[in-house]
Design a protein around this motif. Structure first.
Motif, PDB file in Angstrom:
ATOM      1  N   ASN A 193      -5.907   1.844  -3.536  1.00  0.00           N
ATOM      2  CA  ASN A 193      -5.959   1.754  -5.003  1.00  0.00           C
ATOM      3  C   ASN A 193      -7.294   2.265  -5.530  1.00  0.00           C
ATOM      4  OD1 ASN A 193      -7.030  -0.544  -3.710  1.00  0.00           O
ATOM      5  ND2 ASN A 193      -6.816  -1.823  -5.539  1.00  0.00           N
ATOM      6  N   ALA A 212       0.835  -1.213   0.000  1.00  0.00           N
ATOM      7  CA  ALA A 212       0.000   0.000   0.000  1.00  0.00           C
ATOM      8  C   ALA A 212       0.865   1.256   0.000  1.00  0.00           C
ATOM      9  CB  ALA A 212      -0.930   0.000   1.218  1.00  0.00           C
ATOM     10  N   ARG A 261     -10.990  -0.783   7.403  1.00  0.00           N
ATOM     11  CA  ARG A 261     -10.039  -0.929   6.302  1.00  0.00           C
ATOM     12  C   ARG A 261     -10.269   0.157   5.254  1.00  0.00           C
ATOM     13  NH1 ARG A 261     -11.338  -7.145   5.404  1.00  0.00           N
ATOM     14  NH2 ARG A 261     -12.835  -6.706   7.053  1.00  0.00           N
ATOM     15  N   THR A 262      -9.193   0.761   4.811  1.00  0.00           N
ATOM     16  CA  THR A 262      -9.326   1.706   3.702  1.00  0.00           C
ATOM     17  C   THR A 262      -8.402   1.242   2.587  1.00  0.00           C
ATOM     18  OG1 THR A 262      -9.290   4.035   3.099  1.00  0.00           O
ATOM     19  CG2 THR A 262      -7.557   3.335   4.585  1.00  0.00           C
ATOM     20  N   TYR A 263      -8.821   1.480   1.351  1.00  0.00           N
ATOM     21  CA  TYR A 263      -8.066   0.946   0.215  1.00  0.00           C
ATOM     22  C   TYR A 263      -7.424   2.081  -0.560  1.00  0.00           C
ATOM     23  CZ  TYR A 263     -11.158  -2.756   1.661  1.00  0.00           C
ATOM     24  OH  TYR A 263     -11.834  -3.663   2.425  1.00  0.00           O
ATOM     25  N   GLY A 287      -4.818  -0.799   3.103  1.00  0.00           N
ATOM     26  CA  GLY A 287      -4.458  -1.907   2.220  1.00  0.00           C
ATOM     27  C   GLY A 287      -4.857  -1.668   0.781  1.00  0.00           C
ATOM     28  N   ILE A 288      -4.764  -2.747   0.012  1.00  0.00           N
ATOM     29  CA  ILE A 288      -5.130  -2.691  -1.410  1.00  0.00           C
ATOM     30  C   ILE A 288      -6.358  -3.566  -1.605  1.00  0.00           C
ATOM     31  CG2 ILE A 288      -4.370  -3.344  -3.738  1.00  0.00           C
ATOM     32  CD1 ILE A 288      -1.502  -2.781  -2.716  1.00  0.00           C
ATOM     33  N   ARG A 289      -7.340  -3.036  -2.293  1.00  0.00           N
ATOM     34  CA  ARG A 289      -8.543  -3.819  -2.583  1.00  0.00           C
ATOM     35  C   ARG A 289      -8.225  -4.730  -3.764  1.00  0.00           C
ATOM     36  NH1 ARG A 289     -13.598  -5.037  -0.288  1.00  0.00           N
ATOM     37  NH2 ARG A 289     -14.726  -6.038  -1.946  1.00  0.00           N
ATOM     38  N   LYS A 290      -8.184  -6.042  -3.491  1.00  0.00           N
ATOM     39  CA  LYS A 290      -7.812  -6.953  -4.579  1.00  0.00           C
ATOM     40  C   LYS A 290      -9.048  -7.374  -5.366  1.00  0.00           C
ATOM     41  CE  LYS A 290      -3.729  -8.324  -2.102  1.00  0.00           C
ATOM     42  NZ  LYS A 290      -4.119  -7.779  -0.784  1.00  0.00           N
ATOM     43  N   SER A 309     -10.816   9.609  -0.174  1.00  0.00           N
ATOM     44  CA  SER A 309     -11.159   8.679  -1.275  1.00  0.00           C
ATOM     45  C   SER A 309     -12.580   8.905  -1.744  1.00  0.00           C
ATOM     46  CB  SER A 309     -11.076   7.228  -0.808  1.00  0.00           C
ATOM     47  OG  SER A 309      -9.878   6.968  -0.195  1.00  0.00           O
ATOM     48  N   HIS A 318      -4.722  -7.111   4.485  1.00  0.00           N
ATOM     49  CA  HIS A 318      -5.733  -6.430   5.302  1.00  0.00           C
ATOM     50  C   HIS A 318      -6.797  -7.404   5.792  1.00  0.00           C
ATOM     51  CE1 HIS A 318      -8.777  -6.428   2.116  1.00  0.00           C
ATOM     52  NE2 HIS A 318      -7.824  -6.121   1.273  1.00  0.00           N
TER      53      HIS A 318
END
Ligand code: SF4
Length: 342
Positions: free
Chosen positions: A115, A16, A111-113, A67-70, A154, A42
């Motif tokens: 990407n 991230a 959790r915040t993303y 984190g990154i939202r996959k 965001s 995350h």
């Protein structure tokens, strides 16, 4: 007065930090002396401080995971929109009835993303798929995204993205009044900004950690003056002693405190209180002293999306709720649009 959320503990997924927002957040929290830890995913934050589940739950609610939202496959979000757009997961509020307690299970942290651009690219594909129909996206299915947006912006980025889009609309709902940074966003009327409101009794006993009603109404006035289409979700509608007067008073107050020019383009959504058996277990574990009435015997069954029984009010109670709330709505806001009752 609820202060804007400030996490006590922050986790970062190392990847991230390769995104500008991730790096920016790390710098910010370092400056503010917030404890920083790292996690490989995350979805797997373990060893949160706390001696028991009760304490760990409270620590989690003040922990932010960056984190990154996959998964860029969006869930559907009926009845208010076609898709849920995942900007954040989890919430710092402590509403006793909150469905996130069951849907997030052992991961109640926020959790915040970072990407965001990839998430918006996925939204573009969903819009293309439905063109020339419009596509509505709901940003608050898995969190109260306004509650964390003063840190990440965001949501602001997303509002401006839909402001430029031809066929996309955005919606979200909040119980927080920290909206100032969103007032100058170029929304172009494409975002419906909704506030969750309720009778005093429900706010007092079941919504700790959220903004008081007066603050929510004040924020709604600001948002309307910034040109956003405005909406209110009355949820959960909860039967309690004096509920008719309580909800009447809520509408009366809304009418009195909301500026006249804010009343032109408003919508109402009504959601009666419901719970499932697993939700009841989690609520009683997380909030053992709650006054929330969770007696299956007093309720009527309704089959939910995944074959899970939801307990809703009896038919006659439901009719009474509709009769009174619709009546109050028409009385105070004759031009408002009723979106649904569920
Ligand atoms: Fe849940 Fe909304 Fe309350 Fe947050 S503010 S705990 S998302 S009901």
């Amino acid at each position: 007065m609820v202060r804007p959320f400030r996490p006590q503990l922050v986790y970062f997924e190392p990847k991230a930090l390769e995104y500008p927002l991730g790096a920016e957040l790390k710098e910010k929290f370092e400056k503010e002396d917030v404890e920083i830890r790292y996690t490989t995913s995350h979805n797997q934050v373990r060893n949160l401080p706390g001696e028991n589940d009760f304490q760990k739950y409270r620590v989690a609610k003040s922990t932010l995971v960056v984190g990154i939202r996959k998964t860029l496959k969006f869930d559907t979000s009926k009845p208010s929109a076609e898709y849920a757009i995942p900007l954040a997961t989890g919430c710092m509020g402590h509403c006793h009835y909150c469905y996130l307690q069951t849907t997030m299970g052992s991961k109640p942290y926020i959790r915040t993303y970072v990407n965001v651009e990839e998430i918006l690219d996925a939204a573009t594909l969903y819009m293309k798929e439905r063109a020339p129909e419009e596509t509505r996206f709901e940003a608050s299915c898995t969190s109260d995204v306004v509650g964390v947006d003063h840190l990440t912006h965001s949501l602001k980025r997303t509002i401006e993205f839909f402001g430029k889009s031809e066929l996309g609309k955005l919606r979200f709902v909040t119980k927080f009044h920290h909206v100032d940074h969103l007032l100058d966003a170029e929304h172009n009327g494409k975002t419906r900004f909704r506030f969750s409101i309720n009778a005093d009794y429900v706010i007092k006993y079941f919504e700790p950690g959220t903004s008081p009603l007066a603050k929510r109404i004040e924020a709604a006035g600001k948002v309307a003056r910034a040109g956003y289409p405005l909406g209110f979700i009355v949820a959960p509608i909860y039967l309690h002693e004096g509920w008719k007067e309580g909800y009447y008073h809520m509408f009366e107050r809304l009418d009195k405190e909301l500026p006249e020019d804010a009343k032109k383009n408003i919508t109402f959504e009504f959601i009666q209180h419901r719970f499932t058996k697993p939700a009841k277990r989690v609520i009683q574990k997380n909030y053992p002293m709650t006054k929330l009435e969770l007696d299956e015997g007093k309720r009527r069954n309704k089959w939910g999306k995944y074959g899970m029984v939801k307990y809703i009010y009896q038919k006659d109670e439901e009719e009474e709720i509709k009769e009174h709330l619709f009546d109050y709505m028409k009385q105070f806001f004759p031009n408002a649009q009723l979106e649904y009752f569920t």
